[in-house]
Design a protein around this motif. Structure first.
Motif, PDB file in Angstrom:
ATOM      1  N   ASP A 148       4.705  14.612  -1.324  1.00  0.00           N
ATOM      2  CA  ASP A 148       4.065  14.686  -2.641  1.00  0.00           C
ATOM      3  C   ASP A 148       4.831  13.890  -3.697  1.00  0.00           C
ATOM      4  O   ASP A 148       4.255  13.471  -4.706  1.00  0.00           O
ATOM      5  CB  ASP A 148       3.948  16.150  -3.100  1.00  0.00           C
ATOM      6  N   ARG A 149       6.119  13.660  -3.451  1.00  0.00           N
ATOM      7  CA  ARG A 149       6.919  12.882  -4.404  1.00  0.00           C
ATOM      8  C   ARG A 149       6.531  11.405  -4.401  1.00  0.00           C
ATOM      9  O   ARG A 149       6.696  10.707  -5.393  1.00  0.00           O
ATOM     10  CB  ARG A 149       8.403  13.001  -4.069  1.00  0.00           C
ATOM     11  N   GLY A 150       6.063  10.922  -3.243  1.00  0.00           N
ATOM     12  CA  GLY A 150       5.701   9.510  -3.162  1.00  0.00           C
ATOM     13  C   GLY A 150       6.012   8.925  -1.809  1.00  0.00           C
ATOM     14  O   GLY A 150       6.344   9.633  -0.855  1.00  0.00           O
ATOM     15  N   VAL A 151       5.905   7.610  -1.701  1.00  0.00           N
ATOM     16  CA  VAL A 151       6.083   6.928  -0.414  1.00  0.00           C
ATOM     17  C   VAL A 151       7.486   7.135   0.123  1.00  0.00           C
ATOM     18  O   VAL A 151       8.474   7.181  -0.621  1.00  0.00           O
ATOM     19  CB  VAL A 151       5.784   5.416  -0.538  1.00  0.00           C
ATOM     20  N   CYS A 152       7.579   7.268   1.447  1.00  0.00           N
ATOM     21  CA  CYS A 152       8.866   7.516   2.094  1.00  0.00           C
ATOM     22  C   CYS A 152       8.696   7.365   3.600  1.00  0.00           C
ATOM     23  O   CYS A 152       7.575   7.210   4.104  1.00  0.00           O
ATOM     24  CB  CYS A 152       9.384   8.918   1.765  1.00  0.00           C
ATOM     25  N   GLN A 176       0.841  -1.170   0.000  1.00  0.00           N
ATOM     26  CA  GLN A 176       0.000   0.000   0.000  1.00  0.00           C
ATOM     27  C   GLN A 176       0.887   1.233   0.000  1.00  0.00           C
ATOM     28  O   GLN A 176       1.957   1.235   0.591  1.00  0.00           O
ATOM     29  CB  GLN A 176      -0.889   0.017   1.254  1.00  0.00           C
ATOM     30  N   LYS A 177       0.429   2.275  -0.671  1.00  0.00           N
ATOM     31  CA  LYS A 177       1.221   3.495  -0.710  1.00  0.00           C
ATOM     32  C   LYS A 177       1.114   4.197   0.634  1.00  0.00           C
ATOM     33  O   LYS A 177       0.090   4.781   0.971  1.00  0.00           O
ATOM     34  CB  LYS A 177       0.767   4.391  -1.848  1.00  0.00           C
ATOM     35  N   LYS A 178       2.182   4.122   1.416  1.00  0.00           N
ATOM     36  CA  LYS A 178       2.180   4.693   2.752  1.00  0.00           C
ATOM     37  C   LYS A 178       3.345   5.663   2.921  1.00  0.00           C
ATOM     38  O   LYS A 178       4.479   5.350   2.585  1.00  0.00           O
ATOM     39  CB  LYS A 178       2.302   3.601   3.812  1.00  0.00           C
ATOM     40  N   ILE A 179       3.025   6.837   3.423  1.00  0.00           N
ATOM     41  CA  ILE A 179       4.058   7.742   3.909  1.00  0.00           C
ATOM     42  C   ILE A 179       4.142   7.471   5.403  1.00  0.00           C
ATOM     43  O   ILE A 179       3.155   7.632   6.124  1.00  0.00           O
ATOM     44  CB  ILE A 179       3.686   9.207   3.638  1.00  0.00           C
ATOM     45  N   TYR A 234      -3.059  14.149   4.748  1.00  0.00           N
ATOM     46  CA  TYR A 234      -2.689  13.130   3.768  1.00  0.00           C
ATOM     47  C   TYR A 234      -3.309  11.794   4.194  1.00  0.00           C
ATOM     48  O   TYR A 234      -2.937  11.247   5.245  1.00  0.00           O
ATOM     49  CB  TYR A 234      -1.175  13.006   3.675  1.00  0.00           C
ATOM     50  N   PRO A 235      -4.205  11.223   3.408  1.00  0.00           N
ATOM     51  CA  PRO A 235      -4.901   9.993   3.815  1.00  0.00           C
ATOM     52  C   PRO A 235      -4.007   8.753   3.826  1.00  0.00           C
ATOM     53  O   PRO A 235      -4.369   7.730   4.407  1.00  0.00           O
ATOM     54  CB  PRO A 235      -6.011   9.854   2.767  1.00  0.00           C
ATOM     55  N   ASN A 236      -2.849   8.835   3.173  1.00  0.00           N
ATOM     56  CA  ASN A 236      -1.982   7.665   3.055  1.00  0.00           C
ATOM     57  C   ASN A 236      -0.832   7.679   4.050  1.00  0.00           C
ATOM     58  O   ASN A 236       0.210   7.063   3.821  1.00  0.00           O
ATOM     59  CB  ASN A 236      -1.438   7.538   1.634  1.00  0.00           C
ATOM     60  N   CYS A 237      -1.015   8.373   5.171  1.00  0.00           N
ATOM     61  CA  CYS A 237       0.034   8.436   6.190  1.00  0.00           C
ATOM     62  C   CYS A 237      -0.166   7.368   7.259  1.00  0.00           C
ATOM     63  O   CYS A 237      -1.300   7.064   7.650  1.00  0.00           O
ATOM     64  CB  CYS A 237       0.042   9.801   6.864  1.00  0.00           C
ATOM     65  N   LEU A 238       0.934   6.812   7.718  1.00  0.00           N
ATOM     66  CA  LEU A 238       0.938   5.906   8.858  1.00  0.00           C
ATOM     67  C   LEU A 238       1.861   6.526   9.901  1.00  0.00           C
ATOM     68  O   LEU A 238       3.068   6.623   9.689  1.00  0.00           O
ATOM     69  CB  LEU A 238       1.450   4.519   8.448  1.00  0.00           C
ATOM     70  N   ASN A 239       1.290   6.966  11.015  1.00  0.00           N
ATOM     71  CA  ASN A 239       2.051   7.692  12.025  1.00  0.00           C
ATOM     72  C   ASN A 239       2.426   6.770  13.184  1.00  0.00           C
ATOM     73  O   ASN A 239       1.562   6.181  13.828  1.00  0.00           O
ATOM     74  CB  ASN A 239       1.238   8.876  12.545  1.00  0.00           C
ATOM     75  N   ILE A 240       3.731   6.679  13.430  1.00  0.00           N
ATOM     76  CA  ILE A 240       4.279   5.752  14.429  1.00  0.00           C
ATOM     77  C   ILE A 240       4.967   6.540  15.548  1.00  0.00           C
ATOM     78  O   ILE A 240       5.610   7.554  15.293  1.00  0.00           O
ATOM     79  CB  ILE A 240       5.335   4.818  13.784  1.00  0.00           C
ATOM     80  N   PHE A 241       4.832   6.046  16.779  1.00  0.00           N
ATOM     81  CA  PHE A 241       5.606   6.591  17.896  1.00  0.00           C
ATOM     82  C   PHE A 241       6.403   5.459  18.524  1.00  0.00           C
ATOM     83  O   PHE A 241       5.843   4.422  18.901  1.00  0.00           O
ATOM     84  CB  PHE A 241       4.708   7.239  18.951  1.00  0.00           C
ATOM     85  N   ILE A 242       7.712   5.665  18.628  1.00  0.00           N
ATOM     86  CA  ILE A 242       8.610   4.665  19.215  1.00  0.00           C
ATOM     87  C   ILE A 242       9.032   5.121  20.610  1.00  0.00           C
ATOM     88  O   ILE A 242       9.522   6.241  20.779  1.00  0.00           O
ATOM     89  CB  ILE A 242       9.875   4.455  18.342  1.00  0.00           C
ATOM     90  N   HIS A 243       8.849   4.256  21.589  1.00  0.00           N
ATOM     91  CA  HIS A 243       9.246   4.582  22.960  1.00  0.00           C
ATOM     92  C   HIS A 243       9.919   3.366  23.591  1.00  0.00           C
ATOM     93  O   HIS A 243       9.895   2.263  23.028  1.00  0.00           O
ATOM     94  CB  HIS A 243       8.033   5.004  23.785  1.00  0.00           C
ATOM     95  N   ALA A 244      10.519   3.572  24.735  1.00  0.00           N
ATOM     96  CA  ALA A 244      11.170   2.474  25.457  1.00  0.00           C
ATOM     97  C   ALA A 244      11.433   2.928  26.885  1.00  0.00           C
ATOM     98  O   ALA A 244      11.393   4.133  27.183  1.00  0.00           O
ATOM     99  CB  ALA A 244      12.479   2.074  24.783  1.00  0.00           C
ATOM    100  N   ASP A 245      11.692   1.960  27.771  1.00  0.00           N
ATOM    101  CA  ASP A 245      11.980   2.352  29.150  1.00  0.00           C
ATOM    102  C   ASP A 245      13.355   3.016  29.222  1.00  0.00           C
ATOM    103  O   ASP A 245      14.179   2.913  28.310  1.00  0.00           O
ATOM    104  CB  ASP A 245      11.884   1.159  30.107  1.00  0.00           C
ATOM    105  N   LEU A 246      13.585   3.729  30.305  1.00  0.00           N
ATOM    106  CA  LEU A 246      14.787   4.549  30.435  1.00  0.00           C
ATOM    107  C   LEU A 246      16.069   3.726  30.368  1.00  0.00           C
ATOM    108  O   LEU A 246      17.045   4.140  29.728  1.00  0.00           O
ATOM    109  CB  LEU A 246      14.742   5.335  31.745  1.00  0.00           C
ATOM    110  N   ASP A 247      16.090   2.562  31.014  1.00  0.00           N
ATOM    111  CA  ASP A 247      17.300   1.742  31.021  1.00  0.00           C
ATOM    112  C   ASP A 247      17.710   1.342  29.601  1.00  0.00           C
ATOM    113  O   ASP A 247      18.898   1.377  29.256  1.00  0.00           O
ATOM    114  CB  ASP A 247      17.093   0.481  31.868  1.00  0.00           C
TER     115      ASP A 247
END
Length: 202
Positions: free
Chosen positions: A101-105, A2-5, A119-132
């Motif tokens: 606008d250029r395309g998936v990235c 799927q075309k995803k930014i 933008y309907p083709n966006c997939l928004n991710i949040f990366i987290h982790a414990d302090l250690d």
């Protein structure tokens, strides 16, 4: 696929940039992180160091505005002169939208999830982790002491949080702002990459 930014927001030391790199490699698409700094610096005529320092960080009068419950929008509407940080933010908005606008990235940081919210083709991710995990990751990656890693994590996350809140009027790291939040400390870098990749190719 799927075309995803794919936008990746991340806590300092969580491996978000590495996840973005590996994901882009697996999907065969470009990744933009430091490249955005270079593009904005070239367009505005500032050094990359200035762009990097102000591109995701809240400083000076802008932090004062936030403490006094003034958002970016309220600051502009009240007739305040545009600051260097606003100027850089507007340039980043322009660059990020042009890249999308250029395309998936893959785009790392810089409020990209908010900038591309239409933008309907966006997939928004949040990366987290414990302090250690984050301390250990920074120590190994940048060859610094535990104390240095702790200080960097604290200052970087605080600056990103203020910056995000000022420009988006949303809380940085709030799960409601993202489609997917992943704990890289528990899952591991490779598993995070695999999960996101599977979403994109289904």
């Amino acid at each position: 696929m799927q075309k995803k930014i794919i936008t990746i927001s991340r806590e300092c030391g969580s491996g978000g940039h590495t996840i973005g790199q590996e994901l882009a490699k697996e999907l065969g698409i470009p990744i933009y992180d430091k490249e955005i700094i270079s593009m904005v610096a070239k367009e505005k005529g500032y050094t990359e160091e200035i762009i990097e320092n102000k591109g995701e960080h809240m400083t000076g009068s802008m932090l004062f505005n936030l403490v006094n419950n003034l958002s970016h929008a309220n600051s502009i509407l009240s007739g305040n002169n545009i600051s260097l940080q606003d100027e850089i933010y507007f340039s980043q908005v322009k660059v990020i939208r042009e890249l999308a606008d250029r395309g998936v990235c893959v785009i790392v940081g810089r409020c990209a999830d908010h900038i591309l919210k239409e933008y309907p083709n966006c997939l928004n991710i949040f990366i987290h982790a414990d302090l250690d995990f984050r301390i250990k990751h920074l120590m190994e990656q940048d060859h610094i002491s535990s104390e240095e890693a702790k200080k960097r994590i604290s200052s970087t996350d605080k600056a990103r949080s203020y910056h995000y809140q000022y420009y988006t009027e949303k809380k940085w790291g709030n799960s409601q702002n993202y489609h997917l939040c992943l704990d890289s400390g528990t899952l591991g870098i490779e598993k995070c990459v695999s999960i996101i990749e599977n979403i994109c190719i289904d």
